[in-house]
Design an enzyme around this catalytic site. Sequence first.
Site, PDB file in Angstrom:
ATOM      1  N   GLY A  45       0.860  -1.186   0.000  1.00  0.00           N
ATOM      2  CA  GLY A  45       0.000   0.000   0.000  1.00  0.00           C
ATOM      3  C   GLY A  45       0.894   1.233   0.000  1.00  0.00           C
ATOM      4  N   PHE A  46       0.391   2.338   0.540  1.00  0.00           N
ATOM      5  CA  PHE A  46       1.178   3.582   0.475  1.00  0.00           C
ATOM      6  C   PHE A  46       2.485   3.472   1.255  1.00  0.00           C
ATOM      7  CE2 PHE A  46      -2.988   5.208  -0.703  1.00  0.00           C
ATOM      8  CZ  PHE A  46      -2.639   5.968  -1.800  1.00  0.00           C
ATOM      9  N   GLY A  47       2.411   2.947   2.484  1.00  0.00           N
ATOM     10  CA  GLY A  47       3.628   2.868   3.310  1.00  0.00           C
ATOM     11  C   GLY A  47       4.654   1.938   2.706  1.00  0.00           C
ATOM     12  N   GLU A 203     -17.938  11.697   0.856  1.00  0.00           N
ATOM     13  CA  GLU A 203     -17.696  11.524  -0.574  1.00  0.00           C
ATOM     14  C   GLU A 203     -18.688  10.538  -1.190  1.00  0.00           C
ATOM     15  OE1 GLU A 203     -12.929  12.603  -0.486  1.00  0.00           O
ATOM     16  OE2 GLU A 203     -13.496  10.521  -0.516  1.00  0.00           O
ATOM     17  N   ASP A 332      -1.255   2.720   8.515  1.00  0.00           N
ATOM     18  CA  ASP A 332      -2.478   2.542   9.305  1.00  0.00           C
ATOM     19  C   ASP A 332      -2.344   1.498  10.408  1.00  0.00           C
ATOM     20  OD1 ASP A 332      -3.622   4.393   7.667  1.00  0.00           O
ATOM     21  OD2 ASP A 332      -5.145   3.067   6.816  1.00  0.00           O
TER      22      ASP A 332
HETATM   23  C1  LIG Z   1     -12.192   4.575   0.896  1.00  0.00           C
HETATM   24  C2  LIG Z   1     -10.957   5.244   1.458  1.00  0.00           C
HETATM   25  C3  LIG Z   1     -10.701   6.566   1.159  1.00  0.00           C
HETATM   26  C4  LIG Z   1      -9.555   7.195   1.651  1.00  0.00           C
HETATM   27  N1  LIG Z   1      -9.323   8.506   1.325  1.00  0.00           N
HETATM   28  C5  LIG Z   1      -8.187   9.089   1.720  1.00  0.00           C
HETATM   29  C6  LIG Z   1      -7.886  10.411   1.303  1.00  0.00           C
HETATM   30  O1  LIG Z   1      -8.663  11.053   0.598  1.00  0.00           O
HETATM   31  N2  LIG Z   1      -6.694  10.958   1.709  1.00  0.00           N
HETATM   32  C7  LIG Z   1      -5.825  10.246   2.484  1.00  0.00           C
HETATM   33  O2  LIG Z   1      -4.742  10.770   2.792  1.00  0.00           O
HETATM   34  N3  LIG Z   1      -6.096   9.007   2.910  1.00  0.00           N
HETATM   35  C8  LIG Z   1      -7.253   8.401   2.547  1.00  0.00           C
HETATM   36  N4  LIG Z   1      -7.523   7.127   2.957  1.00  0.00           N
HETATM   37  C9  LIG Z   1      -6.620   6.465   3.902  1.00  0.00           C
HETATM   38  C10 LIG Z   1      -5.415   5.889   3.204  1.00  0.00           C
HETATM   39  O3  LIG Z   1      -5.783   5.192   2.047  1.00  0.00           O
HETATM   40  C11 LIG Z   1      -4.684   4.990   4.188  1.00  0.00           C
HETATM   41  O4  LIG Z   1      -4.294   5.774   5.290  1.00  0.00           O
HETATM   42  C12 LIG Z   1      -3.439   4.384   3.539  1.00  0.00           C
HETATM   43  O5  LIG Z   1      -3.820   3.530   2.483  1.00  0.00           O
HETATM   44  C13 LIG Z   1      -2.627   3.596   4.565  1.00  0.00           C
HETATM   45  O6  LIG Z   1      -1.520   3.051   3.923  1.00  0.00           O
HETATM   46  P1  LIG Z   1      -0.874   1.691   4.449  1.00  0.00           P
HETATM   47  O7  LIG Z   1       0.345   1.472   3.635  1.00  0.00           O
HETATM   48  O8  LIG Z   1      -0.770   1.719   5.914  1.00  0.00           O
HETATM   49  O9  LIG Z   1      -1.965   0.556   4.125  1.00  0.00           O
HETATM   50  P2  LIG Z   1      -2.700   0.180   2.782  1.00  0.00           P
HETATM   51  O10 LIG Z   1      -2.571   1.241   1.766  1.00  0.00           O
HETATM   52  O11 LIG Z   1      -4.073  -0.240   3.205  1.00  0.00           O
HETATM   53  O12 LIG Z   1      -1.913  -1.091   2.248  1.00  0.00           O
HETATM   54  C14 LIG Z   1      -1.874  -2.297   2.941  1.00  0.00           C
HETATM   55  C15 LIG Z   1      -1.365  -3.383   1.994  1.00  0.00           C
HETATM   56  O13 LIG Z   1      -1.068  -4.535   2.752  1.00  0.00           O
HETATM   57  C16 LIG Z   1      -1.542  -5.684   2.084  1.00  0.00           C
HETATM   58  N5  LIG Z   1      -1.750  -6.715   3.104  1.00  0.00           N
HETATM   59  C17 LIG Z   1      -2.615  -6.684   4.143  1.00  0.00           C
HETATM   60  N6  LIG Z   1      -2.489  -7.776   4.893  1.00  0.00           N
HETATM   61  C18 LIG Z   1      -1.512  -8.514   4.332  1.00  0.00           C
HETATM   62  C19 LIG Z   1      -0.907  -9.767   4.654  1.00  0.00           C
HETATM   63  N7  LIG Z   1      -1.269 -10.481   5.734  1.00  0.00           N
HETATM   64  N8  LIG Z   1       0.063 -10.258   3.837  1.00  0.00           N
HETATM   65  C20 LIG Z   1       0.455  -9.560   2.728  1.00  0.00           C
HETATM   66  N9  LIG Z   1      -0.079  -8.368   2.395  1.00  0.00           N
HETATM   67  C21 LIG Z   1      -1.039  -7.850   3.195  1.00  0.00           C
HETATM   68  C22 LIG Z   1      -2.810  -5.219   1.398  1.00  0.00           C
HETATM   69  O14 LIG Z   1      -3.151  -6.057   0.299  1.00  0.00           O
HETATM   70  C23 LIG Z   1      -2.422  -3.807   0.963  1.00  0.00           C
HETATM   71  O15 LIG Z   1      -1.861  -3.780  -0.323  1.00  0.00           O
HETATM   72  C24 LIG Z   1      -8.671   6.480   2.477  1.00  0.00           C
HETATM   73  C25 LIG Z   1      -8.929   5.139   2.786  1.00  0.00           C
HETATM   74  C26 LIG Z   1     -10.056   4.519   2.277  1.00  0.00           C
HETATM   75  C27 LIG Z   1     -10.326   3.065   2.600  1.00  0.00           C
END
Ligand SMILES: Cc1cc2nc3c(=O)[nH]c(=O)nc-3n(C[C@H](O)[C@H](O)[C@H](O)COP(=O)(O)OP(=O)(O)OC[C@H]3O[C@@H](n4cnc5c(N)ncnc54)[C@H](O)[C@@H]3O)c2cc1C
Length: 448
Positions: A45-47, A203, A332
Amino acid sequence: MNETKARAEDPKQGKIEPGSQDTSLKAAPTRRASGRKKVVIVGGGFGGLYAAKSLAGKEVDVILIDKKNHHTFQPLLYQVATTVLSPGQIASPLRTVLTHADNVEVLLDELVGIDLEQRHVCLAKGDVISYDYLVLAAGARHSYFGHDEWEEFAPGIKTLEDAIHVRRQILLAFERAEREAFLKEGDDNLSFAVVGGGPTGVEIAGAIADIANRVVAPDFKTIDTRKTRVMLFEAAPRILGMFPEDLSQKAKVQLEQLKVEVLTDSPVETLEAGRIKVKGEWIPVRVIVWATGVSASPIGKMLGIEVDKAGRVPVQPDLTLKDRSEVFVIGDMSSLKDTAGVQVPGLAAAAIQEGAYTAKNILADLAGEARRPFTYKDKGTLATIGRNRAVALFGKVELSGFAAWLLWALVHIYLLIGFRNRLTVMREWIWSYITGERSARLITGNDV
Ligand SMILES: Cc1cc2nc3c(=O)[nH]c(=O)nc-3n(C[C@H](O)[C@H](O)[C@H](O)COP(=O)(O)OP(=O)(O)OC[C@H]3O[C@@H](n4cnc5c(N)ncnc54)[C@H](O)[C@@H]3O)c2cc1C
């Protein structure tokens, strides 16, 4: 057959049960072992993706593991759910994004276990991978506040599959209302409930109203879709609680211009198929969309430390686990008050900054330099409300209406991963803006 292998072949697998995984396995050497430090990143994901991109071309071997083969641009998921964009326009294969990163291998697999002592992770397909550094970035899902049974009737939008499911529910609601009204002169009730008045709920509610008022209205011959009822339920006294009060009031006014009923101080008591109970009253609805609550990845609970109520892992100022400076938890999944005392929000911008920062600190370690604590840079918050309307906050600068919406569109185009996605999304928005048409109004699946 080892336990992780057995779990992989279990059709119900996918939910990780803390403590159930067998982590006592030996890590197999990976094919391209180079003698360099090995960084395992879980989650693209983003991180995770920004951590991997920041380590591309550096003197480390990186393995990025994700259970999906693509990165999803979650801020635009609601546009897939509401027929504006197609799934391929907001997602990119991780392998493509990292094609030029020779030191980054991508594995399509799911993490099911971690052995912090042995420094290895166990994957659903039965393999065990060792690490020198582990970056956990597996994100979060919605929380149903102890009522997981509600998910069946009130889906949230977190993945492309979720968005396609919700799109299907929305489009089917119009089809069913038309069919019933045409064949039986019966119930043409068209009510939608969106639960949660944060940016996502706002939204979605605005976008459903836009579909009903404008997009599908000319195409239905029996029902008048402009009479659709869209209700936005928020437990708190106002929507968009993270914005100043005047902006959340402006957002409310803009939603009401779209004929969305904004119901604050209205926690949902219970719900089931076709109805929702609020303030003791059952309200019939065709579709319920869930847009509130955070439940961090269950991976957090595998670490054997206390997580917060949302399942987030508390981390040190350098985003690592206490006494485990080689294990980073970002995005997250983690919870941190940064050096400025700011609780880092669960936003894409924060996850991106944490991913890049983690890579920097790993490289600092390798260079024998000191790590720096993480400080979140707030780049502003935006929420769009249907077409032409939005609210935005940048430091002390507040914007609302068309200017905020234009800014929202530009920021999202800029942040999208991949040039092709940027181009096609821009083309789609311009086309839809001029003609009012939506290209992704497809109901897929068999049972209508
Ligand atoms: C509908 C929606 C709208 C949003 N709108 C905004 C916005 O307008 N602006 C903003 O700044 N933020 C927004 N967010 C929040 C933002 O998307 C999250 O804060 C961000 O995606 C967090 O990034 P991350 O890398 O922590 O997790 P994520 O981006 O959720 O990525 C997690 C990744 O881990 C993978 N994964 C999970 N479990 C496992 C596992 N056990 N094994 C292997 N892979 C795994 C998943 O497949 C995924 O690819 C929104 C979120 C949602 C759901």
